[in-house]
Design an enzyme around this catalytic site. Structure first.
Site, PDB file in Angstrom:
ATOM      1  N   LYS A 133      38.729  77.587 -66.273  1.00 15.63           N
ATOM      2  CA  LYS A 133      39.154  76.931 -67.520  1.00 15.63           C
ATOM      3  C   LYS A 133      38.147  77.262 -68.600  1.00 15.63           C
ATOM      4  CE  LYS A 133      42.146  73.203 -66.355  1.00 15.63           C
ATOM      5  NZ  LYS A 133      41.690  72.191 -65.387  1.00 15.63           N
ATOM      6  N   HIS A 136      36.021  74.017 -73.660  1.00 20.26           N
ATOM      7  CA  HIS A 136      36.477  73.559 -74.979  1.00 20.26           C
ATOM      8  C   HIS A 136      35.631  72.385 -75.452  1.00 20.26           C
ATOM      9  CE1 HIS A 136      38.573  70.055 -73.387  1.00 20.26           C
ATOM     10  NE2 HIS A 136      39.016  70.849 -72.425  1.00 20.26           N
ATOM     11  N   HIS A 139      34.213  69.332 -73.579  1.00 14.32           N
ATOM     12  CA  HIS A 139      33.063  69.376 -72.677  1.00 14.32           C
ATOM     13  C   HIS A 139      31.722  69.385 -73.407  1.00 14.32           C
ATOM     14  CE1 HIS A 139      35.465  70.130 -69.022  1.00 14.32           C
ATOM     15  NE2 HIS A 139      34.381  69.686 -68.424  1.00 14.32           N
TER      16      HIS A 139
HETATM   17  N1  ARG Z   1      34.779  68.600 -63.421  1.00 18.63           N
HETATM   18  C1  ARG Z   1      35.078  67.258 -63.803  1.00 18.63           C
HETATM   19  C2  ARG Z   1      35.871  67.247 -65.093  1.00 18.63           C
HETATM   20  O1  ARG Z   1      35.832  68.179 -65.853  1.00 18.63           O
HETATM   21  C3  ARG Z   1      33.847  66.437 -64.051  1.00 18.63           C
HETATM   22  C4  ARG Z   1      32.990  66.224 -62.851  1.00 18.63           C
HETATM   23  C5  ARG Z   1      31.970  65.150 -63.092  1.00 18.63           C
HETATM   24  N2  ARG Z   1      31.074  64.966 -62.017  1.00 18.63           N
HETATM   25  C6  ARG Z   1      31.352  64.346 -60.862  1.00 18.63           C
HETATM   26  N3  ARG Z   1      30.424  64.282 -59.955  1.00 18.63           N
HETATM   27  N4  ARG Z   1      32.524  63.799 -60.664  1.00 18.63           N
HETATM   28  O2  ARG Z   1      36.590  66.284 -65.339  1.00 18.63           O
END
Ligand code: ARG
Length: 574
Positions: A133, A136, A139
């Protein structure tokens, strides 16, 4: 230490209470006195005020009378003067001594001023991007809040571990491989990176609407990844490499680094332990064939651990990751810088860890933040207004370059400064307000050189540098500073802010709130600019000039540190 002004005043009060009211033994210790001290709303009410009504019940006396009694008993002219006003006891610093002491401390400690030697260990899970992805602006906040917290904790002497918990597990990666096998071209994807992967993914969905068998194919590819099929793994790892390559460009622009990229897939072989442990502790229940932990007693929906087909979930991986991090890093705290939309997810699985009997569940902290929109438009991921971070940052640089070319045509390194200012403007806009507040990003607001913006604070820092440069090239006589040159209100306002900077950094760490540093930074910049317009520095008489230059040096030092702590650069000329 300058922080000691408050401490010293608290001690004076404590001693005076003991002397004037010998019967009220133990009524007020220093810490309580310090806790009661207020910063008065108006300058002419002093630097600190002690509200005497706090004692009037215990002493059975009117606040006004207590204030008068205590004022008469306090005499410490080198430190401050105590004057009763209504039911308050107001303290006025000895301005000259306060200036001398503050500047000595700031300048002698240098970049260690406000820092610490905490020694505890903190894991910070932030940015945590998803494979295939594009990055954007949704983030941006997790990345910058996490990065800033890491710098703040490092500065305070914590041992920090920054973790990018990659989103690299899920059926979508099977679909992506399937799409690549049908329509992909190695060279094209290699060159196109994440963008090419995104296109493949979109195509898969379009085609799957017409040909549902594609979905089965996607699932089959995911199964192959799970089973460790070499071809599937090779392709998938390549997708990961491509994503990280593209993302690295953004991290480089922002100066962000990580100690670990252990993401969801990393925990594949660490999931069994979680399941076994949950079973052994009698926490796992079946519900429609799925395995859950019931959270009815905590008024939450159940936490899903295994799907019907035995597949693990996001929460399962988070639990495995927490256990792994505790074993590996022995953290005192583990922070998760993730949008508030995931609030329930974190509350649920934190609870599961608690139910497993781990008292350190209380050290798991969801550092939530609000949504970001762009010039009034919310972000829609499905087609339409997606604002990619790389484009945003490039545009920020270009716009800053236009402004800088116009404002400072003689600059040697306009491109470099434009990058620092443009990117700084974006970071500042992101870390300006309490993290839980939603953000609406506007270009003309972020890049304004006046008002509370990144360019404004950077410019103030550059202004200090310029004053100091000019001072160095003038051959004034070397004299000892006379700090009475700093007893005006403007200089004293700055000094107060400088002396409270260490407190602001600690509070930012305690509340996981970089905006507290941003605010301190902004207040210092504003107060210096006021001072700068009201007072002569370079052509003041020599002893006063020395004092004002020392003040300028201290402001420059702290502005630079504060900028660093929120992840911004501090150009010396702009
Ligand atoms: N990759 C996930 C997202 O973009 C966030 C992960 C955050 N960290 C975790 N340990 N859950 O929504």
């Amino acid at each position: 230490m300058t922080m000691d002004m408050k401490q010293s005043i608290a001690q004076l009060i404590g001693q005076a209470v003991m002397r004037c009211y010998p019967d009220a033994d133990g009524l007020l210790d220093d810490e309580a006195a310090s806790g009661y001290l207020e910063v008065p709303p108006e300058r002419d009410m002093g630097d600190y005020a002690f509200p005497c009504f706090r004692l009037s019940k215990a002493l059975r006396q009117a606040p006004v009378q207590i204030a008068e009694t205590l004022a008469a008993a306090i005499s410490a002219p080198d430190l401050c003067e105590a004057r009763p006003m209504g039911g308050y006891l107001n303290f006025y610093f000895n301005r000259v001594n306060f200036a001398r002491q503050t500047l000595r401390e700031v300048l002698d400690s240098g970049d260690a001023y406000g820092g610490g030697q905490e020694g505890k260990t903190i894991c910070i899970d932030f940015s945590s991007i998803n494979i295939a992805k594009r990055f954007h602006i949704g983030h941006l906040s997790t990345t910058m809040i996490g990065h800033s917290l890491r710098r703040i904790y490092d500065f305070l002497g914590y041992h920090t571990i920054s973790i990018n918990h990659l989103g690299d597990w899920g059926t979508q990666f099977g679909k992506l491989i399937s799409a690549y096998k049908h329509w992909g071209d190695r060279d094209h994807v290699e060159r196109g990176g994440v963008e090419a992967l995104t296109q493949l993914y979109v195509r898969f969905h379009d085609e799957a609407e017409r040909d549902p068998s594609l979905e089965d194919e996607g699932r089959a590819w995911f199964k192959k990844i799970e089973d460790g099929d070499p071809e599937a793994i090779e392709i998938f790892n390549w997708f990961k490499t491509l994503t990280l390559r593209d993302t690295q460009r953004i991290y480089d622009m922002l100066g962000v680094t990580f100690d670990s990229y252990a993401g969801e897939a990393f925990y594949n072989d660490k999931m069994d332990r979680v399941i076994q442990e949950l079973k052994a502790k009698n926490l796992l229940a079946l519900s429609d064939g799925a395995s859950i932990v019931d959270l009815d007693d905590c008024c939450m929906p159940p936490c899903l651990i295994l799907k019907k087909d035995g597949a693990t979930l996001y929460a399962t991986r988070d639990i495995a990751a927490a256990l792994y991090r505790k074993d590996t890093y022995h953290f005192d705290k583990c922070l998760y810088v993730v949008a508030y939309q995931q609030d329930l997810h974190f509350r649920q699985w934190f609870k599961v860890v608690e139910k497993m009997g781990y008292d350190w569940a209380k050290d798991l902290i969801h550092v939530a933040f609000g949504m970001i929109s762009y010039e009034g438009q919310t972000l829609a991921t499905r087609k339409g207004h997606v604002v990619y971070l790389e484009e945003l940052l490039s545009r920020a640089k270009e716009q800053a370059l236009d402004i800088i070319r116009e404002k400072s045509p003689d600059l040697d390194n306009p491109e470099e400064v434009a990058a620092q200012v443009g990117i700084g403007a974006v970071i500042y806009a992101d870390l300006q307000n309490n993290r839980i507040k939603d953000i609406d990003f506007w270009w003309d607001r972020a890049l304004n050189f006046d008002g509370e913006t990144g360019p404004y604070v950077q410019y103030t820092h550059a202004r200090c540098c310029s004053v100091l440069r000019k001072a160095a090239t003038q051959d004034g006589p070397i004299v000892d500073a006379d700090y009475s040159g700093l007893s005006d209100d403007h200089a004293q306002d700055i000094l107060r802010l400088l002396s409270r900077f260490p407190e602001a950094v600690r509070e930012a760490a305690d509340r996981y709130e970089p905006s507290i540093v941003t605010r301190a930074l902004t207040e210092i910049a504003k107060s210096y600019n006021k001072f700068y317009y009201e007072h002569r520095i370079l052509d003041a008489e020599p002893v006063v000039r020395e004092a004002r230059l020392a003040l300028t040096r201290a402001v420059k030092q702290i502005l630079r540190m504060a900028l660093y702590l929120i992840g911004m650069d501090a150009p010396e000329r702009m």
